[in-house]
Design an enzyme around this catalytic site. Structure first.
Site, short mmCIF file in Angstrom:
data_model
loop_
_atom_site.label_atom_id
_atom_site.label_comp_id
_atom_site.label_asym_id
_atom_site.label_seq_id
_atom_site.Cartn_x
_atom_site.Cartn_y
_atom_site.Cartn_z
N LYS A 16 48.77 -5.50 0.77
CA LYS A 16 48.01 -5.83 0.24
C LYS A 16 47.52 -5.21 -1.04
CE LYS A 16 45.84 -8.63 4.56
NZ LYS A 16 44.68 -8.79 4.84
N TYR A 56 47.70 -19.01 3.26
CA TYR A 56 46.79 -19.20 4.42
C TYR A 56 46.29 -20.10 4.40
CZ TYR A 56 46.62 -13.90 3.69
OH TYR A 56 45.90 -12.55 3.34
N THR A 98 41.27 -7.80 13.02
CA THR A 98 41.02 -7.83 11.43
C THR A 98 39.85 -7.38 10.47
OG1 THR A 98 41.63 -9.98 12.10
CG2 THR A 98 41.05 -9.91 10.06
N ARG A 109 44.29 0.56 9.93
CA ARG A 109 43.02 -0.37 9.44
C ARG A 109 41.92 0.48 9.93
NH1 ARG A 109 44.43 -7.08 10.74
NH2 ARG A 109 45.11 -7.35 8.44
N ASN A 119 41.08 -5.15 3.67
CA ASN A 119 41.87 -4.04 5.23
C ASN A 119 43.06 -3.90 4.62
OD1 ASN A 119 42.93 -7.41 4.91
ND2 ASN A 119 41.84 -7.36 7.63
N HIS A 122 48.54 -6.95 6.30
CA HIS A 122 48.64 -8.20 6.54
C HIS A 122 50.04 -7.98 7.49
CE1 HIS A 122 49.41 -12.37 7.85
NE2 HIS A 122 50.74 -11.84 7.85
N GLU A 133 56.12 -17.19 7.44
CA GLU A 133 55.97 -16.89 6.52
C GLU A 133 56.88 -16.07 5.76
OE1 GLU A 133 52.90 -13.59 8.56
OE2 GLU A 133 51.26 -15.39 8.75
#
Ligand code: RTP
Length: 155
Positions: A16, A56, A98, A109, A119, A122, A133
């Protein structure tokens, strides 16, 4: 039964914008390489809000949906496709929970972040999501199905 059963499974992993800005791309790639998974697709890109809303779409009713889209479009991301035995499940374990506060040390994470809204990474939550995806973020020709060479590259 052979040990290679299911070794063609693929998952979608993305670093991210916070992960890219914090120079964590190499660290994350390193973990997947050391684990033994095979990189079959990778690129750096600036995602559009439109692509992210589609990515999403299952979360469109959530209160954090628009801030999530804004966060994910705030800078470049790295999108990757990784292949290997049970890679979807293993990758989720390697990422952690998450919410980083629930993630054990040793997970990505757990080691690198503190907030659910930043975070770092993904990973697809199922084989079906992974297929959706991967086809959303990659063109067919960008995914390479390569084999270890029998030539002695290391000398
Ligand atoms: P991801 O898709 O990023 O791997 O995350 P996930 O499946 O573990 O979690 P999911 O529930 O699908 O949420 C997707 C991303 O939305 C952000 N989020 N923010 N309460 C919040 O503010 C909140 N909850 C989730 C996170 O960036 C999460 O990874």
């Amino acid at each position: 039964k052979m040990g290679w059963t299911g070794s063609n499974e693929r998952t979608f992993i993305s670093v991210k914008p916070d992960g890219v800005q914090r120079r964590l791309v190499g660290e994350i790639v390193h973990r997947f390489e050391r684990k033994g998974f095979k990189l079959v697709g990778m690129k750096l890109l600036q995602a559009s809000a439109e692509q992210l809303r589609e990515h999403y779409r299952d979360l469109s009713e959530k209160p954090f949906y628009s801030s999530l889209v804004k966060y994910m479009s705030s800078g470049p991301i790295v999108v990757m496709a990784w292949q290997g035995h049970d890679v979807v499940k293993s990758a989720r374990k390697m990422l952690g929970e998450t919410n980083p506060a629930d993630s054990l040390p040793g997970t990505i994470r757990g080691d690198f972040c503190v907030e659910v809204s930043r975070n770092v990474v993904h990973g697809s939550d199922s084989v079906e999501s992974a297929q959706r995806e991967i086809s959303l973020w990659f063109e067919h020709h960008e995914l390479l199905c390569w084999e270890e060479c029998s030539q002695p590259w290391i000398y």
